[in-house]
Design a protein around this motif. Structure first.
Motif, mmCIF file in Angstrom:
data_model
loop_
_atom_site.group_PDB
_atom_site.id
_atom_site.type_symbol
_atom_site.label_atom_id
_atom_site.label_comp_id
_atom_site.label_asym_id
_atom_site.label_seq_id
_atom_site.Cartn_x
_atom_site.Cartn_y
_atom_site.Cartn_z
ATOM 1 N N TYR B 144 0.847 -1.195 0.000
ATOM 2 C CA TYR B 144 0.000 0.000 0.000
ATOM 3 C C TYR B 144 0.875 1.234 0.000
ATOM 4 O O TYR B 144 2.020 1.206 0.448
ATOM 5 C CB TYR B 144 -0.999 0.040 1.137
ATOM 6 N N ALA B 145 0.341 2.301 -0.526
ATOM 7 C CA ALA B 145 1.099 3.531 -0.733
ATOM 8 C C ALA B 145 1.847 3.928 0.537
ATOM 9 O O ALA B 145 1.242 4.310 1.530
ATOM 10 C CB ALA B 145 0.151 4.640 -1.164
ATOM 11 N N SER B 146 3.154 3.836 0.501
ATOM 12 C CA SER B 146 3.981 4.222 1.646
ATOM 13 C C SER B 146 5.360 4.680 1.187
ATOM 14 O O SER B 146 6.172 5.094 1.996
ATOM 15 C CB SER B 146 4.109 3.057 2.628
ATOM 16 N N VAL B 147 5.605 4.601 -0.113
ATOM 17 C CA VAL B 147 6.916 4.936 -0.672
ATOM 18 C C VAL B 147 6.732 6.029 -1.728
ATOM 19 O O VAL B 147 5.843 5.928 -2.582
ATOM 20 C CB VAL B 147 7.559 3.692 -1.330
ATOM 21 N N ALA B 148 7.566 7.052 -1.660
ATOM 22 C CA ALA B 148 7.498 8.116 -2.664
ATOM 23 C C ALA B 148 8.271 7.685 -3.905
ATOM 24 O O ALA B 148 9.375 7.152 -3.792
ATOM 25 C CB ALA B 148 8.096 9.405 -2.109
ATOM 26 N N PRO B 149 7.723 7.908 -5.095
ATOM 27 C CA PRO B 149 8.519 7.639 -6.295
ATOM 28 C C PRO B 149 9.720 8.584 -6.318
ATOM 29 O O PRO B 149 9.663 9.662 -5.720
ATOM 30 C CB PRO B 149 7.550 7.953 -7.443
ATOM 31 N N SER B 150 10.784 8.176 -6.983
ATOM 32 C CA SER B 150 11.987 9.012 -7.079
ATOM 33 C C SER B 150 11.606 10.392 -7.619
ATOM 34 O O SER B 150 10.973 10.496 -8.664
ATOM 35 C CB SER B 150 12.980 8.316 -8.013
ATOM 36 N N GLY B 151 11.974 11.422 -6.884
ATOM 37 C CA GLY B 151 11.635 12.782 -7.300
ATOM 38 C C GLY B 151 10.289 13.255 -6.794
ATOM 39 O O GLY B 151 9.936 14.418 -6.948
ATOM 40 N N GLY B 152 9.541 12.356 -6.180
ATOM 41 C CA GLY B 152 8.222 12.697 -5.669
ATOM 42 C C GLY B 152 8.275 13.168 -4.224
ATOM 43 O O GLY B 152 9.352 13.245 -3.624
ATOM 44 N N SER B 153 7.115 13.450 -3.654
ATOM 45 C CA SER B 153 7.096 14.078 -2.336
ATOM 46 C C SER B 153 6.218 13.371 -1.305
ATOM 47 O O SER B 153 6.171 13.779 -0.150
ATOM 48 C CB SER B 153 6.616 15.521 -2.481
ATOM 49 N N GLY B 154 5.527 12.316 -1.721
ATOM 50 C CA GLY B 154 4.648 11.659 -0.757
ATOM 51 C C GLY B 154 4.402 10.215 -1.120
ATOM 52 O O GLY B 154 4.795 9.743 -2.189
ATOM 53 N N PRO B 155 3.736 9.480 -0.214
ATOM 54 C CA PRO B 155 3.527 8.046 -0.443
ATOM 55 C C PRO B 155 2.647 7.769 -1.661
ATOM 56 O O PRO B 155 1.610 8.397 -1.831
ATOM 57 C CB PRO B 155 2.834 7.577 0.839
ATOM 58 N N LEU B 156 3.079 6.876 -2.505
ATOM 59 C CA LEU B 156 2.294 6.496 -3.677
ATOM 60 C C LEU B 156 2.534 5.026 -3.997
ATOM 61 O O LEU B 156 1.601 4.243 -4.103
ATOM 62 C CB LEU B 156 2.665 7.364 -4.883
#
Lengths: 342, 342
Positions: B144-156
């Motif tokens: 479940y969304a808990s990791v930010a994609p590289s360059g991102g700012s929040g869990p996705l």
């Protein structure tokens, strides 16, 4: 610096003429040209016209069969196999790709094995050829021993590229294609030429000690990306796309070739998946659902991979490809002298 | 600290009794117990008895169907599908694995899709079940969304585990199984419980800023391993094992569940490859050639993945499993009170 702007078709004519002059059969000259010009078009300089010279060197060294006739075999399994017979991989892929796509639709997923090829270009052109069929695709191949496994002390794994693509009807696909080493060998070479130290964590020297000296790194070993996790993925590539398909692993490829200055000979594994088949009977259109994911990524500031490449492509298609005076001179020299120029 | 040593079978009886007390059907209680005890046996604490409590919490919250009857469907494709019907994934996998193995032998490669499952345990038990059939295997699932994609700012993205195995007849297989986040969520949880700061580079806080505070990390987002490369692999897992199989992506799973404190519900994709079929007609025995590669790795000081786990397994098989007084007390409490204890 004086630059020349060429239409894509014009650059193709030049590169194809060089390839023919270098002794490649029309089949291989055409396939290689498409891959190299695609790299240049996408501003992917490390896989663009810079590669033409290396291609000729590999031909001149007798390490590739310039007129190999790739042969496709297919049975009732989900595996299609192309024997490249010592030729460059590109034509073998072009022969196998339509059958791979057909089998992926028939079975839901399928594999293309290319054996005894010389791999030369990036994997993304192959990935894009499959996403154009509406398929998801994964590709991988060993290269030659130049990367130390995590915790190891010397070159054993290759830079082993790993690529994946997802189709996006009506637009450029989601595609990534990267070396499983921290950096590509070409990048270290650029630091060496510039006389600059490498970032920490890229390489070890011949004693297995960390180094930032590009020369020591080139003599020693590069390191996998992401520590033990990247090392494990690189090992998986040796196993699936080397051992499993009955082709050379990276240490075997280096031993067979004797140098890292020529294109490596080995095999390649490409997997294709039919999203329509996998999603059958489930709620939601996979194409639309993927877009929701991509929008969420971009919406929080992350970039999708390959976007720089696609932007360069759009520009090149509209305005042509720009080459420096040195690049033009090199191409001219190669076109005139062929193998004598390398 | 007082420790208790239990034979593996005795721990299985205790855990299975807790699972039954918690309302799981015999099918699910058995399958989950095998996975959890295997984790504890292998000193893989983050997937051992520590998970029992979370399992009960998930049951109590009504987020899993405790007596779901997994249903297998298979057609003439290379895909076998198991509808887990909201139950835990383990029993669904056990139902699908033999058919997956059969299809992999028939087609060379095959896929097992598990839909609508609650995924609870590590992927390596599933990988090992397939290597035991002489197959290579790859497994992945969103979480479940808990990791930010590289360059991102929040869990996705999720922590999206990626696992692979290669059979080694007569010995423990080559297996890796890791989160595509820098660390597994369970590891951050262990830091939180221990009151220790996280290593740098593991996570960002709710403002998208780097943090070493486990609590802030659990509220913010973890980071992918290996920068943009790990982020790309994690995205591939969302696409293949979420979107493509018509099941939830990590952001969808979080939305459906409403919390990260319970086991996530989604699907899983497992691929199996038959090395004998892939290597057919090629020189060399793939099993022997893989050993040459492993020997070269170990010979230069690298460790094969999972070796710590296999060593712990050997010890546990010989000497039993050691649990702390707290762990024993927790199990005792869970066995007595069942869902009332969580």
């Amino acid at each position: 610096m004086t630059e020349t702007t060429l239409a894509i078709g014009d650059l193709e004519h030049i590169v194809e003429a060089i390839m023919r002059k270098g002794g490649l059969s029309p089949l291989h000259a055409g396939a290689l040209t498409r891959a190299i010009v695609a790299g240049e078009r996408d501003a992917c300089k490390s896989h663009g016209v810079y590669r033409v010279e290396g291609c000729l060197r590999t031909i001149k060294a007798g390490k590739v069969v310039p007129d190999a006739e790739p042969e496709l075999t297919s049975d009732d399994s989900a595996i299609v196999r192309v024997a490249a017979k010592g030729g460059f991989a590109n034509a073998a892929f072009e022969l196998g790709a339509p059958v791979l796509a057909e089998k992926a639709r028939q079975f839901g997923l399928a594999a293309l094995v290319i054996n005894d090829c010389t791999h030369f270009s990036a994997l993304w052109p192959e990935i894009e050829a499959l996403t154009a069929h509406g398929l998801a695709a994964m590709a991988m191949c060993p290269s030659y021993a130049s990367v130390a496994p995590s915790g190891g002390s010397g070159p054993l794994l290759g830079t082993n590229p790993f690529a994946f693509g997802w189709p996006r009807p009506g637009r450029t696909p989601y595609v990534f294609d990267f070396a499983t080493s921290v950096a590509a060998r070409g990048e270290i070479e650029l630091y060496r030429r510039a006389g600059k130290p490498l970032p920490e964590g890229w390489a070890i020297d011949t004693d297995g000690k960390p180094t930032t000296d590009p020369e020591a790194a080139l003599n020693g070993a590069m390191l996998p990306f992401g520590g033990h996790k990247g090392s494990a993925i690189s090992t998986m590539i040796e196993l699936l796309a080397g051992v499993m398909i009955g082709d050379l692993t990276s240490p075997e490829a280096l031993e067979a070739l004797g140098t890292t200055a020529l294109a490596p000979a080995h095999g390649e594994l490409i997997l294709a998946f039919d999203p329509a088949r996998f999603a059958q009977g489930r709620a939601g259109d996979p194409m639309a659902r993927a877009e929701t994911l991509f929008e969420a990524m971009v919406g929080q500031g992350a970039r999708l991979p390959s976007q720089r490449r696609f932007a360069a492509r759009e520009k090149a298609l509209a305005e042509g490809i720009r080459l420096t005076a040195e690049e033009m001179a090199l191409l001219e020299r190669l076109r005139e002298k062929g193998l004598d120029a390398v």
